[in-house]
Design a protein around this motif. Structure first.
Motif, PDB file in Angstrom:
ATOM      1  N   GLY A   9       0.786  -1.230   0.000  1.00  0.00           N
ATOM      2  CA  GLY A   9       0.000   0.000   0.000  1.00  0.00           C
ATOM      3  C   GLY A   9       0.817   1.278   0.000  1.00  0.00           C
ATOM      4  O   GLY A   9       0.246   2.370   0.094  1.00  0.00           O
ATOM      5  N   TYR A  10       2.132   1.171  -0.121  1.00  0.00           N
ATOM      6  CA  TYR A  10       2.967   2.380  -0.117  1.00  0.00           C
ATOM      7  C   TYR A  10       2.681   3.281  -1.314  1.00  0.00           C
ATOM      8  O   TYR A  10       2.626   4.508  -1.182  1.00  0.00           O
ATOM      9  N   ALA A  11       2.531   2.707  -2.493  1.00  0.00           N
ATOM     10  CA  ALA A  11       2.296   3.517  -3.691  1.00  0.00           C
ATOM     11  C   ALA A  11       0.983   4.280  -3.575  1.00  0.00           C
ATOM     12  O   ALA A  11       0.925   5.481  -3.876  1.00  0.00           O
ATOM     13  N   LEU A  12      -0.075   3.620  -3.123  1.00  0.00           N
ATOM     14  CA  LEU A  12      -1.368   4.289  -2.973  1.00  0.00           C
ATOM     15  C   LEU A  12      -1.282   5.383  -1.915  1.00  0.00           C
ATOM     16  O   LEU A  12      -1.781   6.496  -2.115  1.00  0.00           O
ATOM     17  N   GLU A  13      -0.650   5.093  -0.799  1.00  0.00           N
ATOM     18  CA  GLU A  13      -0.512   6.077   0.283  1.00  0.00           C
ATOM     19  C   GLU A  13       0.249   7.313  -0.201  1.00  0.00           C
ATOM     20  O   GLU A  13      -0.172   8.454   0.030  1.00  0.00           O
ATOM     21  N   ALA A  14       1.361   7.099  -0.885  1.00  0.00           N
ATOM     22  CA  ALA A  14       2.165   8.221  -1.379  1.00  0.00           C
ATOM     23  C   ALA A  14       1.425   8.972  -2.490  1.00  0.00           C
ATOM     24  O   ALA A  14       1.442  10.210  -2.522  1.00  0.00           O
ATOM     25  N   ALA A  15       0.774   8.240  -3.389  1.00  0.00           N
ATOM     26  CA  ALA A  15       0.059   8.876  -4.494  1.00  0.00           C
ATOM     27  C   ALA A  15      -1.091   9.736  -3.976  1.00  0.00           C
ATOM     28  O   ALA A  15      -1.299  10.852  -4.470  1.00  0.00           O
ATOM     29  N   ARG A  16      -1.825   9.253  -2.980  1.00  0.00           N
ATOM     30  CA  ARG A  16      -2.911  10.056  -2.389  1.00  0.00           C
ATOM     31  C   ARG A  16      -2.364  11.361  -1.837  1.00  0.00           C
ATOM     32  O   ARG A  16      -2.951  12.429  -2.016  1.00  0.00           O
ATOM     33  N   ALA A  17      -1.239  11.268  -1.142  1.00  0.00           N
ATOM     34  CA  ALA A  17      -0.624  12.466  -0.571  1.00  0.00           C
ATOM     35  C   ALA A  17      -0.166  13.429  -1.658  1.00  0.00           C
ATOM     36  O   ALA A  17      -0.314  14.650  -1.523  1.00  0.00           O
ATOM     37  N   CYS A  18       0.382  12.901  -2.741  1.00  0.00           N
ATOM     38  CA  CYS A  18       0.839  13.760  -3.842  1.00  0.00           C
ATOM     39  C   CYS A  18      -0.328  14.437  -4.548  1.00  0.00           C
ATOM     40  O   CYS A  18      -0.232  15.605  -4.942  1.00  0.00           O
ATOM     41  N   VAL A  19      -1.435  13.733  -4.713  1.00  0.00           N
ATOM     42  CA  VAL A  19      -2.628  14.335  -5.313  1.00  0.00           C
ATOM     43  C   VAL A  19      -3.116  15.485  -4.433  1.00  0.00           C
ATOM     44  O   VAL A  19      -3.401  16.591  -4.927  1.00  0.00           O
ATOM     45  N   ALA A  20      -3.190  15.265  -3.129  1.00  0.00           N
ATOM     46  CA  ALA A  20      -3.613  16.325  -2.209  1.00  0.00           C
ATOM     47  C   ALA A  20      -2.636  17.498  -2.253  1.00  0.00           C
ATOM     48  O   ALA A  20      -3.040  18.667  -2.218  1.00  0.00           O
ATOM     49  N   HIS A  21      -1.340  17.199  -2.337  1.00  0.00           N
ATOM     50  CA  HIS A  21      -0.303  18.231  -2.397  1.00  0.00           C
ATOM     51  C   HIS A  21      -0.427  19.054  -3.689  1.00  0.00           C
ATOM     52  O   HIS A  21      -0.235  20.274  -3.667  1.00  0.00           O
ATOM     53  N   ALA A  22      -0.745  18.396  -4.795  1.00  0.00           N
ATOM     54  CA  ALA A  22      -0.913  19.104  -6.078  1.00  0.00           C
ATOM     55  C   ALA A  22      -1.998  20.164  -5.966  1.00  0.00           C
ATOM     56  O   ALA A  22      -1.859  21.270  -6.498  1.00  0.00           O
ATOM     57  N   LYS A  23      -3.052  19.829  -5.258  1.00  0.00           N
ATOM     58  CA  LYS A  23      -4.166  20.766  -5.104  1.00  0.00           C
ATOM     59  C   LYS A  23      -3.844  21.833  -4.053  1.00  0.00           C
ATOM     60  O   LYS A  23      -3.999  23.032  -4.313  1.00  0.00           O
ATOM     61  N   ALA A  24      -3.379  21.406  -2.887  1.00  0.00           N
ATOM     62  CA  ALA A  24      -3.167  22.335  -1.774  1.00  0.00           C
ATOM     63  C   ALA A  24      -1.957  23.251  -1.972  1.00  0.00           C
ATOM     64  O   ALA A  24      -2.040  24.451  -1.721  1.00  0.00           O
ATOM     65  N   ALA A  25      -0.844  22.680  -2.400  1.00  0.00           N
ATOM     66  CA  ALA A  25       0.394  23.465  -2.496  1.00  0.00           C
ATOM     67  C   ALA A  25       0.527  24.209  -3.818  1.00  0.00           C
ATOM     68  O   ALA A  25       1.092  25.298  -3.857  1.00  0.00           O
ATOM     69  N   PHE A  26       0.017  23.615  -4.910  1.00  0.00           N
ATOM     70  CA  PHE A  26       0.206  24.213  -6.230  1.00  0.00           C
ATOM     71  C   PHE A  26      -1.079  24.782  -6.827  1.00  0.00           C
ATOM     72  O   PHE A  26      -1.028  25.534  -7.798  1.00  0.00           O
ATOM     73  N   GLY A  27      -2.226  24.373  -6.293  1.00  0.00           N
ATOM     74  CA  GLY A  27      -3.493  24.874  -6.811  1.00  0.00           C
ATOM     75  C   GLY A  27      -3.833  24.390  -8.204  1.00  0.00           C
ATOM     76  O   GLY A  27      -4.603  25.021  -8.928  1.00  0.00           O
ATOM     77  N   TRP A  28      -3.265  23.242  -8.587  1.00  0.00           N
ATOM     78  CA  TRP A  28      -3.524  22.721  -9.923  1.00  0.00           C
ATOM     79  C   TRP A  28      -4.960  22.212 -10.023  1.00  0.00           C
ATOM     80  O   TRP A  28      -5.448  21.520  -9.117  1.00  0.00           O
ATOM     81  N   PRO A  29      -5.627  22.471 -11.132  1.00  0.00           N
ATOM     82  CA  PRO A  29      -6.996  21.979 -11.298  1.00  0.00           C
ATOM     83  C   PRO A  29      -7.080  20.564 -11.861  1.00  0.00           C
ATOM     84  O   PRO A  29      -8.106  19.908 -11.737  1.00  0.00           O
ATOM     85  N   VAL A  30      -5.976  20.099 -12.479  1.00  0.00           N
ATOM     86  CA  VAL A  30      -5.992  18.801 -13.162  1.00  0.00           C
ATOM     87  C   VAL A  30      -4.642  18.125 -12.967  1.00  0.00           C
ATOM     88  O   VAL A  30      -3.603  18.774 -12.939  1.00  0.00           O
TER      89      VAL A  30
END
Length: 169
Positions: free
Chosen positions: A105-126
């Protein structure tokens, strides 16, 4: 530089000291089968590859593929992160693990965090993501994250077509 933490992982920028790990990771059969063979055969090659593929992105884009360390013991298990490839219209999510750490489950855990980071830290819409045509585990992981398949595309740097995915954030 530290990027973020999940329950079990710490994500940080790779450093030149990680070259032996990177040499091992990019020569894993799964990497070669599902991503590509970058021709990295020595620690020196790994440093050169890291400079062009990782360190340059950190400097120029402020993001990239980050080292995944287990928080409990600091062991490197893989990489995950956000990258803007010229062949895609939006930044994409990517990840890879050493085979011995897959299925935990490491890949899913890290990927979820990166998706959240893309939105929160960078404000990316897609966000986008790509997989090899027959990489069923990655397709399943992307589906769990809500990515929607867009079809097949022949992307520069890949031998065959890639499955392309998109996630509206």
């Amino acid at each position: 530089m530290h990027i973020l933490d999940t329950e079990r992982l710490s994500l940080r920028e790779f450093t030149p000291l990680d070259a032996p790990f990177l040499l091992r990771l990019v020569n894993e059969p799964g990497w070669i089968r599902n991503i590509n063979d970058p021709g990295v055969r020595s620690v020196e090659d790994a440093l050169t590859w890291a400079e062009g593929r990782l360190f340059k992105a950190y400097r120029e884009l402020g993001h990239g593929f980050w080292a995944l360390e287990r928080r409990e013991d600091g062991v490197l298990v893989g990489m995950c992160g956000l990258f803007k490839r010229p062949a895609l219209p939006e930044p994409d999510l990517g990840y890879a693990l050493l085979a011995e750490h897959e299925g935990r489950g490491y890949a899913l855990e890290a990927a979820r965090a990166c998706v959240a980071h893309a939105k929160a830290a960078f404000g990316w819409p897609v966000l986008m993501a790509i997989t090899a045509v027959d990489n069923t585990p990655s397709v399943a992981l992307l589906a769990k994250l809500g990515f929607v398949e867009q079809g097949l595309e022949q992307l520069e740097g890949y031998e065959g077509p890639s499955r392309v995915f998109k996630l509206d954030l």
